[in-house]
Motif scaffolding. Structure first.
Motif, PDB file in Angstrom:
ATOM      1  N   PRO A   5      -3.118   2.588  -7.182  1.00 17.17           N
ATOM      2  CA  PRO A   5      -3.107   1.622  -6.085  1.00 17.17           C
ATOM      3  C   PRO A   5      -4.276   1.889  -5.144  1.00 17.17           C
ATOM      4  CG  PRO A   5      -0.928   2.567  -6.420  1.00 17.17           C
ATOM      5  CD  PRO A   5      -1.886   3.347  -7.267  1.00 17.17           C
ATOM      6  N   GLU A   6      -4.832   0.831  -4.606  1.00 17.05           N
ATOM      7  CA  GLU A   6      -6.014   0.976  -3.756  1.00 17.05           C
ATOM      8  C   GLU A   6      -5.700   1.516  -2.378  1.00 17.05           C
ATOM      9  OE1 GLU A   6      -8.635  -2.385  -3.723  1.00 17.05           O
ATOM     10  OE2 GLU A   6      -8.381  -2.706  -5.865  1.00 17.05           O
ATOM     11  N   ASN A   7      -4.556   1.199  -1.835  1.00 13.95           N
ATOM     12  CA  ASN A   7      -4.235   1.583  -0.463  1.00 13.95           C
ATOM     13  C   ASN A   7      -3.421   2.876  -0.444  1.00 13.95           C
ATOM     14  OD1 ASN A   7      -4.018   1.533   2.298  1.00 13.95           O
ATOM     15  ND2 ASN A   7      -2.480  -0.082   2.353  1.00 13.95           N
ATOM     16  N   THR A   8      -4.110   4.001  -0.724  1.00 15.91           N
ATOM     17  CA  THR A   8      -3.447   5.302  -0.701  1.00 15.91           C
ATOM     18  C   THR A   8      -4.063   6.163   0.394  1.00 15.91           C
ATOM     19  OG1 THR A   8      -4.968   6.275  -2.304  1.00 15.91           O
ATOM     20  CG2 THR A   8      -2.975   5.247  -3.195  1.00 15.91           C
ATOM     21  N   VAL A   9      -3.221   7.001   0.983  1.00 19.79           N
ATOM     22  CA  VAL A   9      -3.697   7.940   1.992  1.00 19.79           C
ATOM     23  C   VAL A   9      -2.940   9.253   1.815  1.00 19.79           C
ATOM     24  CG1 VAL A   9      -2.076   7.117   3.762  1.00 19.79           C
ATOM     25  CG2 VAL A   9      -4.165   8.272   4.454  1.00 19.79           C
ATOM     26  N   HIS A  22       0.809   8.447   0.596  1.00 16.87           N
ATOM     27  CA  HIS A  22       1.451   7.184   0.937  1.00 16.87           C
ATOM     28  C   HIS A  22       0.709   6.058   0.230  1.00 16.87           C
ATOM     29  CE1 HIS A  22       3.930   8.808   4.294  1.00 16.87           C
ATOM     30  NE2 HIS A  22       2.986   9.750   4.268  1.00 16.87           N
ATOM     31  N   VAL A  23       1.466   5.131  -0.325  1.00 14.75           N
ATOM     32  CA  VAL A  23       0.910   3.947  -0.976  1.00 14.75           C
ATOM     33  C   VAL A  23       1.428   2.738  -0.210  1.00 14.75           C
ATOM     34  CG1 VAL A  23       0.857   2.566  -3.086  1.00 14.75           C
ATOM     35  CG2 VAL A  23       0.795   5.070  -3.225  1.00 14.75           C
ATOM     36  N   ASP A  24       0.509   1.973   0.340  1.00 23.47           N
ATOM     37  CA  ASP A  24       0.890   0.808   1.149  1.00 23.47           C
ATOM     38  C   ASP A  24       1.917   1.184   2.220  1.00 23.47           C
ATOM     39  OD1 ASP A  24      -0.823  -0.918  -0.254  1.00 23.47           O
ATOM     40  OD2 ASP A  24       0.696  -1.264  -1.788  1.00 23.47           O
ATOM     41  N   GLY A  25       1.725   2.370   2.828  1.00 17.71           N
ATOM     42  CA  GLY A  25       2.594   2.810   3.904  1.00 17.71           C
ATOM     43  C   GLY A  25       3.895   3.455   3.457  1.00 17.71           C
TER      44      GLY A  25
END
Length: 97
Positions: A5-9, A22-25
């Motif tokens: 997934p692109e939106n990882t932190v 976290h993926v998409d929050g």
């Protein structure tokens, strides 16, 4: 393996002694650690079942190791996944205590 997934932190959660991805929050996995001075022992890597198969464990571990480097800390790999990961990525060998 599907694309990550692109939106990882990856964030450190010192209150729970773990790094989190976290993926998409949404919390997708953890890297539990214990601390002794300037060395963190990475004890357990876990990606939650619905997030498996995207390569998130590697993103989590590399993100955590990058944060250790930026803070001048070292890692003691205990978790078999982290031992294998560090062995395959010589760019992190300098962090191993």
């Amino acid at each position: 393996m599907a694309a990550a997934p692109e939106n990882t932190v990856v964030v450190d959660n010192p209150a729970q002694s773990r790094f989190e991805i976290h993926v998409d929050g949404e919390l997708a996995g953890i890297e539990d650690y214990t601390t002794a001075g300037d060395v963190l022992s990475f004890n357990h890597t876990e990606i939650y079942p619905r997030f498996e198969g995207f390569g998130l464990a590697a993103i989590l571990v590399s993100g955590a190791l990058d944060q250790l480097r930026s803070r001048g800390l070292k890692v003691h790999p205990v978790c078999p996944y982290v031992v294998k990961f560090v062995g395959k990525h010589p760019e992190y060998q300098d962090l191993v205590s």
